[in-house]
Design a protein around this motif. Structure first.
Motif, mmCIF file in Angstrom:
data_model
loop_
_atom_site.group_PDB
_atom_site.id
_atom_site.type_symbol
_atom_site.label_atom_id
_atom_site.label_comp_id
_atom_site.label_asym_id
_atom_site.label_seq_id
_atom_site.Cartn_x
_atom_site.Cartn_y
_atom_site.Cartn_z
ATOM 1 N N SER A 163 0.779 -1.174 -0.088
ATOM 2 C CA SER A 163 -0.150 0.065 -0.145
ATOM 3 C C SER A 163 0.949 1.186 0.037
ATOM 4 O O SER A 163 0.300 2.315 -0.412
ATOM 5 C CB SER A 163 -0.912 0.113 1.018
ATOM 6 N N SER A 164 2.035 1.210 0.425
ATOM 7 C CA SER A 164 2.908 2.192 0.339
ATOM 8 C C SER A 164 3.299 2.904 -1.295
ATOM 9 O O SER A 164 3.543 3.942 -1.543
ATOM 10 C CB SER A 164 4.317 2.098 0.959
ATOM 11 N N ALA A 200 4.522 10.218 -7.013
ATOM 12 C CA ALA A 200 3.436 11.310 -7.340
ATOM 13 C C ALA A 200 2.073 10.717 -6.868
ATOM 14 O O ALA A 200 1.257 11.569 -6.596
ATOM 15 C CB ALA A 200 3.563 11.544 -8.811
ATOM 16 N N ILE A 201 1.697 9.564 -7.285
ATOM 17 C CA ILE A 201 0.257 9.054 -6.908
ATOM 18 C C ILE A 201 0.035 8.793 -5.543
ATOM 19 O O ILE A 201 -1.105 9.304 -5.038
ATOM 20 C CB ILE A 201 0.129 7.523 -7.399
ATOM 21 N N GLY A 208 -2.301 9.338 -1.323
ATOM 22 C CA GLY A 208 -1.968 8.500 -0.364
ATOM 23 C C GLY A 208 -1.777 7.103 -0.208
ATOM 24 O O GLY A 208 -2.276 6.188 0.439
ATOM 25 N N GLY A 209 -1.201 6.639 -1.286
ATOM 26 C CA GLY A 209 -0.892 5.089 -1.620
ATOM 27 C C GLY A 209 -2.234 4.438 -2.190
ATOM 28 O O GLY A 209 -2.808 5.017 -3.009
ATOM 29 N N ILE A 227 0.585 -1.854 -13.853
ATOM 30 C CA ILE A 227 -0.513 -1.599 -13.129
ATOM 31 C C ILE A 227 -0.166 -2.147 -11.747
ATOM 32 O O ILE A 227 0.071 -3.508 -11.595
ATOM 33 C CB ILE A 227 -1.884 -2.207 -13.845
ATOM 34 N N HIS A 228 -0.377 -1.205 -10.666
ATOM 35 C CA HIS A 228 0.132 -1.729 -9.381
ATOM 36 C C HIS A 228 -1.103 -2.026 -8.517
ATOM 37 O O HIS A 228 -1.685 -1.430 -8.265
ATOM 38 C CB HIS A 228 0.882 -0.396 -8.635
#
Ligand code: AR6
Length: 178
Positions: A26-27, A52-53, A58-59, A79-80
């Motif tokens: 999530s970081s 930047a995202i 916020g993650g 795609i994360h």
């Protein structure tokens, strides 16, 4: 349907597709496993876009997905997505894992991605049982493909023998070994 799903054994950073999916945390700041391999192979542009995202929203929550360019990878996009950490006490883990596949595919559709490769999300450091995770992955992808015809091919990329054998049993047919 069958020829829109492919199974490959190997390293996802080497796959020639429009988008590869990263099993992130999530970081969004990188980590070990496939996350580490993608950031190493894709260069610092990917990390900069992730930062930047992160600064903007916020993650990334478990089950959600975000998109960056592929940096120096062959893939145009990464795609994360963040898989659930396996924990027998918790409920809804399969729903969260299904959300990873569904939200990644939704982002892919929005970016005109035609070919996409997935790792076996959550089955490494996050300890999700491989057979259970594979069932969720295959069912979710099949359901999505039935409803969306712009995605031409989904490739499941298995890094370890155990996952590869589980997917072979679920999918059948001829598969590639890189
Ligand atoms: N190509 C394809 N699959 C790979 C590769 C690769 N190069 N390397 C490993 N795998 P994991 P998770 C497989 O641990 O369980 C990170 O630190 C591996 O065999 O990468 O979702 C993140 O930052 C396994 O089947 O991801 C998170 O903190 C699968 O990828 C955390 O790990 C997933 O294993 C996420 O844990």
């Amino acid at each position: 349907m069958a020829n829109r799903i492919k199974l490959v054994k190997g390293d996802i950073t080497k796959i020639e597709v429009d988008a590869i999916v990263n099993a992130a945390n999530s970081s969004l700041l990188g980590g070990g496993g496939v996350d580490g391999a993608i950031h190493r192979a894709g260069g610092k542009a990917i990390l900069e876009e992730c930062i930047a995202i992160r600064n903007k929203q916020g993650g990334c929550q478990t089950g959600e997905a975000v998109i960056t360019t592929g940096g120096s990878l062959d893939a145009k996009y990464v795609i994360h997505t963040v898989g659930p950490v396996w924990n027998k006490v918790k409920t809804k883990l399969s729903m969260l894992l299904a959300n990873c596949y569904q939200n990644s595919l939704q982002l892919a559709v929005e970016h005109q991605v035609k070919t996409i490769a997935f790792p076996n999300i959550s089955t490494g450091i996050y300890r999700y049982p491989k057979n259970k995770a594979a069932t969720v992955a295959v069912n979710t992808v099949k359901d999505f493909l039935e409803a969306h015809d712009t995605i031409e091919q989904v490739i499941f990329v298995c890094f370890d023998d155990e996952n590869y054998e589980i997917y072979q049993a679920l999918l059948g047919g001829d598969n590639d070994v890189l």
